[in-house]
Design a protein around this motif. Structure first.
Motif, PDB file in Angstrom:
ATOM      1  N   ARG A   1     -16.459   5.304   3.966  1.00  0.00           N
ATOM      2  CA  ARG A   1     -15.719   5.563   2.723  1.00  0.00           C
ATOM      3  C   ARG A   1     -16.349   4.772   1.574  1.00  0.00           C
ATOM      4  O   ARG A   1     -16.492   5.273   0.466  1.00  0.00           O
ATOM      5  CB  ARG A   1     -14.250   5.169   2.876  1.00  0.00           C
ATOM      6  CG  ARG A   1     -13.522   5.937   3.963  1.00  0.00           C
ATOM      7  CD  ARG A   1     -12.799   7.171   3.415  1.00  0.00           C
ATOM      8  NE  ARG A   1     -12.554   8.118   4.498  1.00  0.00           N
ATOM      9  CZ  ARG A   1     -11.401   8.267   5.139  1.00  0.00           C
ATOM     10  NH1 ARG A   1     -10.363   7.545   4.778  1.00  0.00           N
ATOM     11  NH2 ARG A   1     -11.274   9.140   6.121  1.00  0.00           N
TER      12      ARG A   1
ATOM     13  N   ARG B   1     -19.049   6.496   0.244  1.00  0.00           N
ATOM     14  CA  ARG B   1     -18.689   7.829  -0.239  1.00  0.00           C
ATOM     15  C   ARG B   1     -19.224   8.942   0.654  1.00  0.00           C
ATOM     16  O   ARG B   1     -19.697   9.972   0.198  1.00  0.00           O
ATOM     17  CB  ARG B   1     -19.160   8.021  -1.680  1.00  0.00           C
ATOM     18  CG  ARG B   1     -18.630   6.935  -2.619  1.00  0.00           C
ATOM     19  CD  ARG B   1     -19.276   7.026  -3.990  1.00  0.00           C
ATOM     20  NE  ARG B   1     -18.997   8.304  -4.636  1.00  0.00           N
ATOM     21  CZ  ARG B   1     -17.847   8.599  -5.225  1.00  0.00           C
ATOM     22  NH1 ARG B   1     -16.893   7.711  -5.241  1.00  0.00           N
ATOM     23  NH2 ARG B   1     -17.664   9.773  -5.792  1.00  0.00           N
TER      24      ARG B   1
ATOM     25  N   PRO C   1     -18.157  11.560   3.595  1.00  0.00           N
ATOM     26  CA  PRO C   1     -16.977  12.133   4.254  1.00  0.00           C
ATOM     27  C   PRO C   1     -16.886  11.674   5.708  1.00  0.00           C
ATOM     28  O   PRO C   1     -17.895  11.607   6.405  1.00  0.00           O
ATOM     29  CB  PRO C   1     -17.210  13.646   4.188  1.00  0.00           C
ATOM     30  CG  PRO C   1     -18.149  13.824   3.054  1.00  0.00           C
ATOM     31  CD  PRO C   1     -18.999  12.590   3.014  1.00  0.00           C
ATOM     32  N   SER C   2     -15.680  11.342   6.113  1.00  0.00           N
ATOM     33  CA  SER C   2     -15.537  10.853   7.475  1.00  0.00           C
ATOM     34  C   SER C   2     -14.149  11.187   7.977  1.00  0.00           C
ATOM     35  O   SER C   2     -13.213  11.294   7.209  1.00  0.00           O
ATOM     36  CB  SER C   2     -15.688   9.335   7.507  1.00  0.00           C
ATOM     37  OG  SER C   2     -14.657   8.755   6.747  1.00  0.00           O
ATOM     38  N   ASN C   3     -14.071  11.374   9.252  1.00  0.00           N
ATOM     39  CA  ASN C   3     -12.744  11.445   9.860  1.00  0.00           C
ATOM     40  C   ASN C   3     -12.814  10.884  11.272  1.00  0.00           C
ATOM     41  O   ASN C   3     -13.867  10.828  11.892  1.00  0.00           O
ATOM     42  CB  ASN C   3     -12.170  12.862   9.830  1.00  0.00           C
ATOM     43  CG  ASN C   3     -13.003  13.818  10.633  1.00  0.00           C
ATOM     44  OD1 ASN C   3     -13.135  13.682  11.843  1.00  0.00           O
ATOM     45  ND2 ASN C   3     -13.588  14.794   9.943  1.00  0.00           N
ATOM     46  N   LYS C   4     -11.667  10.477  11.740  1.00  0.00           N
ATOM     47  CA  LYS C   4     -11.599   9.752  12.999  1.00  0.00           C
ATOM     48  C   LYS C   4     -12.018  10.629  14.176  1.00  0.00           C
ATOM     49  O   LYS C   4     -12.678  10.168  15.104  1.00  0.00           O
ATOM     50  CB  LYS C   4     -10.160   9.247  13.212  1.00  0.00           C
ATOM     51  CG  LYS C   4     -10.105   8.036  14.087  1.00  0.00           C
ATOM     52  CD  LYS C   4      -8.722   7.461  14.111  1.00  0.00           C
ATOM     53  CE  LYS C   4      -8.654   6.350  15.153  1.00  0.00           C
ATOM     54  NZ  LYS C   4      -7.323   5.815  15.296  1.00  0.00           N
TER      55      LYS C   4
END
Lengths: 644, 327
Positions: free
Chosen positions: B255, B258, B260-263
């Motif tokens: 983050r 910058r 994009p990420s998700n678990k």
């Protein structure tokens, strides 16, 4: 409180049960109808809401597609020189506030003098229009989605959204249109024309949609990535598919896949640990992104639940009122019943004049009152009758008692009867079933050594039998004065009894005359039960009687006589059928066998003991059952003069 | 030998002086890709203070669109970088004198995917098809595979997204099992809708992520590098045991950058990268580059680019750790 068996309680419980069932039924029907209706309305509203959002997004974005389309076509037709492109781009950005940037990017070495990269770019930054030429080793635009995808797919492309590089943290998307020139009759790709569009206004619009308390609208890209999200940090990071994994909720993936396939649907879904929700989703034609509106199930039906709660309270109050009113009515209607009950108690205690309830509020109570009144009158009459009958009966009873005394005084009843006759020991008893009976026995001394004894049983019972018995006994004494043999006495007695015997009464009779010197016993029988002869050796025999008929039936019937000789110590036991036919509760008779058995057992006993043993035996057999016939027994022990 | 001793003494003195001044010797490590769970072990080691405990200060940097990790190494902006084995050999072939100081990943994660409805069932079916490949390199093995099967494909270089594949712009895409393969799944394509081809199933099980320095650095900063590798392995061990914590660490770093990420995706990546590092495998020595793997990678480079290329195992593999002697 109310007694559970009381009329009021029963009526109230039944009324309440039926009313409550009815209420519940109506409430349930109402609930399901209303629920269905809410669901239908929500669905329609959701479709409309999503449609509005789609319309808003399309109306913002769709017109913008024309610009790169026009630019591409113009370049393809050779209308613009490469050096005028910046000017055109500036015009585009300046004239379109929703466009934040625009570029035209060409294939490598398309303009040989411009080198490998040629990408004039105009963009808005802090409200100023800036120009630049991008492309280079650090910016190889040929491989970027906005360039590569329209090139490879030969069609315009709305890119996946991205945050702008300028640091404004604005969410952008780029629309790229491929540019073709006509070379030898076939279109030939030479680059793309693009516009950059800021999405914040649209996402704000969508984010501001509030549905009930926590419902919301959201937009996701064709890859399922969140463009709007209640939690801003999730925007562009999570997708419906990644959330499906994180929450272990396959239903979200299912919805995501339907969205990718361009389907619209209204459905509910459950995610473990979260409230049930309803979702409507539909598709944006231009971007191929999707719009969804989410309705929390509990909030959707919250008004219905409130209404239900209110109705439940109203029903409860209604039931309470019904039960109170019913109690009142039933109590008022049933009030005379208590008074009737009190009156009935009074009447039972003999107060027939007691006053009956006056305030009667129903026909039924009036009828009950009439019935009570009738009962009072009838009881009074009946009791008056009863009084008279009872006094008459008492009179008769007292007369009967006197008659019995007289009757009993007619037969000898002092024992031992002849203290100066040591040769004879005798005991007799007569136990009438009614006040006066038809049995008789008698004994007397005829002359110095003749001892006469008799036992008889008149047909029927009561006063007639006792009178007949009295006649028989009186006749016997007077006849025996003149006639000295049993047969003679019997014949005369029979003749006398048969005379004027209109009521056809008769008497069984046994008569014996014992010579107390010799022990000779002469006897005659008129249909009476055979007496028992207890021999000296202890053997007990029924005496031989032959056949004969009772006295009083046939006037000239010839009665014969028999003789036996008693040894000293031998005994005679006579009885009436009241002994042999004594009944117990199961109507079993005592029987002659039993008499024989008892006498055999007590053959040594003196006459009084013998009769006592027999009485005990009968009592045991009868076991308290009511005596139906006179019981008469007489036992004689011939002791002789004691020499034997 | 004397020279070596002198240098060693000098380093010891240097370290002592730095420590006396309150400053630890510093290393700059560049990952070979953007921040993601692929590098969780490094983040964990730094977060848990393992580097500090080992007496070094470590900066972790990442390549940008314009500069890659090898360039960081060449310019001295990074002391140590992570790299695919085969890429590192290619770098060596091109002339930069890099050495492997620790081989972390022990297996290959490269694979190809094709949508089932494309009708592509075998590697031979790739012939004449457009195949996506990373623009940024790491393409030696896929190219060697196609050569082995004598399949002619049209390579389509891609930057970093799977969108072109999702939209049907290419028939086949080269992906990493721990990364793009799952990105495709998380874009709504079910695994059953794909035909998949693991490189390992076709005889190309060449380990990937290793740590590389310039040869002179391996000598000059031997102690710091040993401390670095040791602490990094501890970092990976920590990550294996504290996945949730480390995932959040990774996501925070992403983050900040910058990205994009998700678990869901990072969790998948962490699991798969840990499988490749395979710390629990008793048959493997952590940090060791096996001679067989070296030879296989070397042969690919030789046949692919230069049959005259010479490279000795012992020259290329200079372990920072004292590894037990075996093959």
């Amino acid at each position: 409180m109310l007694n559970k068996k009381s009329l009021s309680f029963r009526i109230i419980t039944r009324v309440l049960l039926i009313t409550a069932t009815l209420f519940v039924l109506i409430l349930t029907l109402y609930y399901f109808y209303a629920r269905n209706s809410i669901q239908k309305t929500t669905r329609e509203y959701a479709i409309q809401l999503a449609g509005n959002i789609v319309g808003k997004v399309e109306s913002e974005l769709k017109p913008l597609e024309k610009i790169p389309q026009l630019v591409s076509a113009s370049i393809g037709l050779g209308f613009f020189q490469e050096d005028s492109l910046i000017r055109i781009l500036e015009e585009i950005v300046e004239r379109n506030p929703s466009i934040d940037g625009s570029c035209i990017a060409f294939e490598p070495y398309y303009f040989p003098d411009k080198g490998k990269y040629f990408m004039p770019y105009v963009y808005r930054h802090n409200d100023e229009i800036n120009t630049s030429f991008l492309g280079g080793n650090e910016y190889q635009y040929f491989y970027m989605d906005w360039y590569q995808i329209p090139k490879m797919l030969n069609k315009p492309y709305w890119s996946e959204p991205y945050f702008d590089e300028g640091g404004g943290n604005m969410l952008m998307t780029t629309y790229s249109h491929p540019i073709y020139i006509n070379r030898d009759g076939t279109p030939h790709f030479i680059g793309v024309a693009t516009i950059d569009v800021e999405l914040d206004k649209l996402t704000d619009y969508i984010s501001e949609v509030k549905i009930f308390e926590t419902g919301y609208a959201f937009m996701i890209t064709r890859n399922g990535v969140a463009v709007t999200h209640p939690d801003k940090t999730q925007i562009m990071n999570t997708s419906i598919f990644s959330t499906s994994e994180e929450w272990n909720a396959p239903v979200m993936r299912e919805i995501g896949r339907e969205l990718m396939q361009g389907k619209s649907n209204f459905r509910s879904y459950n995610i473990p640990g979260r409230n049930k929700r309803w979702i409507y989703y539909t598709h944006l034609n231009s971007l191929r992104w999707s719009i969804a509106v989410v309705y929390p199930d509990d909030e959707m039906y919250a008004s219905l639940k409130q209404m239900n709660l209110l109705l439940l309270v109203l029903i409860a109050v209604g039931l309470l009122i019904i039960s109170l009113v019913t109690t009142g009515i039933v109590r008022r209607l049933a009030a005379p019943l208590q008074q009737f009950s009190n009156s009935a108690h009074e009447i039972a205690q003999g107060n027939f004049e007691v006053e009956l309830p006056k305030e009667l509020n129903s026909i039924e109570m009036q009828e009950l009152n009439n019935a009570f009144k009738y009962m009072q009158d009838q009881l009074a009459i009946y009791i008056e009758d009863l009084k008279q009958t009872t006094s008459a009966k008492e009179k008769i009873e007292s007369e009967l008692r006197i008659a019995r005394d007289i009757q009993m005084s007619m037969i000898p009843h002092s024992f031992p009867p002849f203290p100066d006759l040591p040769q004879i020991d005798l005991y007799a008893m007569l136990n009438s079933a009614k006040e006066v009976g038809g049995d008789l026995y008698d004994f007397f001394v005829l002359d110095k050594n003749k001892f006469c004894f008799a036992i008889g049983d008149v047909s029927g019972k009561g006063v007639p039998a006792s009178l007949f018995m009295a006649v028989t006994r009186t006749l016997l004494r007077s006849i025996a004065d003149k006639h000295k043999t049993p047969s003679a006495i019997m014949n005369v007695l029979n003749k006398s009894l048969s005379l004027n015997n209109d009521s056809c009464m008769f008497v069984t009779f046994f008569l014996g005359i014992l010579d107390i010197e010799t022990g000779e016993l002469r006897y005659a029988n008129a249909g009476h039960n055979p007496p028992l002869y207890i021999k000296k050796n202890g053997k007990v025999l029924f005496m031989d009687m032959g056949t004969s008929i009772p006295l009083g039936l046939v006037g000239d019937y010839p009665y014969s006589e028999s003789t036996i000789k008693l040894l000293h110590g031998e005994k005679i036991f006579t009885y009436t059928d009241g002994v042999s036919e004594a009944e117990n509760a199961s109507h079993e008779l005592f029987g002659e066998e039993k008499i024989h058995e008892v006498i055999s057992k007590y053959n040594d006993a003196d006459p009084q003991s013998m009769i006592r043993f027999m009485t005990e035996s009968i009592d045991k057999h009868v076991d308290g059952f009511e005596q139906s016939d006179d019981i008469t027994m007489m036992s004689i022990n011939f002791k002789g003069n004691g020499s034997a | 030998m004397n020279m070596y001793k002198t240098t060693f003494s000098f380093i010891l003195i240097f370290i002592a002086v730095m420590q006396a001044l309150g400053q630890k010797p510093k290393l700059v490590f560049s990952a070979h890709w953007m921040p993601q769970a692929q590098f969780a072990g490094y983040y964990a080691a730094k977060d848990q203070g393992y580097y500090e405990e080992a007496g070094i200060e470590v900066d972790i940097i990442h390549p940008s669109a314009s500069v890659n990790a090898v360039e960081f190494l060449a310019t001295g902006e990074a002391d140590v970088i992570s790299l695919f084995l085969i890429t590192a050999m290619q770098v060596k072939h091109k002339g930069l004198d890099v050495v492997n100081i620790a081989q972390l990943s022990q297996h290959s994660a490269i694979m190809f995917v094709a949508k089932k409805d494309s009708g592509i069932e075998t590697i031979e079916d790739f012939d004449g098809k457009q195949v996506g490949i990373w623009l940024s390199g790491f393409d030696e093995l896929p190219r060697a595979m196609m050569d082995k099967f004598a399949v002619e494909v049209e390579w389509v270089p891609l930057l970093s997204t799977v969108n072109l594949f999702l939209l049907g712009g290419i028939d086949v895409m080269t992906v990493m099992y721990y990364n793009e393969f799952n990105q495709i799944y998380l874009s709504g394509i079910d695994r059953e809708e794909l035909n998949i081809f693991f490189a390992t199933d076709y005889g190309f099980n060449i380990p990937e992520d290793g740590l590389y320095t310039l040869r002179e650095t391996a000598v000059n900063k031997k102690e710091e590098l040993r401390a670095f590798v040791d602490a990094t392995l501890r970092g990976w061990a920590f990550a294996a045991k504290n996945k949730d914590y480390v995932l959040q660490l990774v996501i925070d770093i992403m983050r900040d950058n910058r990205i994009p990420s998700n678990k869901a995706h990072q969790s998948w990546m962490l699991d798969k990268v840990l499988e490749m590092i395979d710390l629990d495998n008793k048959n493997l020595i952590p940090g060791k580059l096996h001679r067989d793997d070296f030879m296989q990678a070397f042969e690919i480079i030789r046949y692919q680019y230069d049959l005259d290329f010479q490279l000795e195992y012992n020259e290329f593999f200079k372990p920072a750790l004292n590894l037990p002697q075996s093959n």
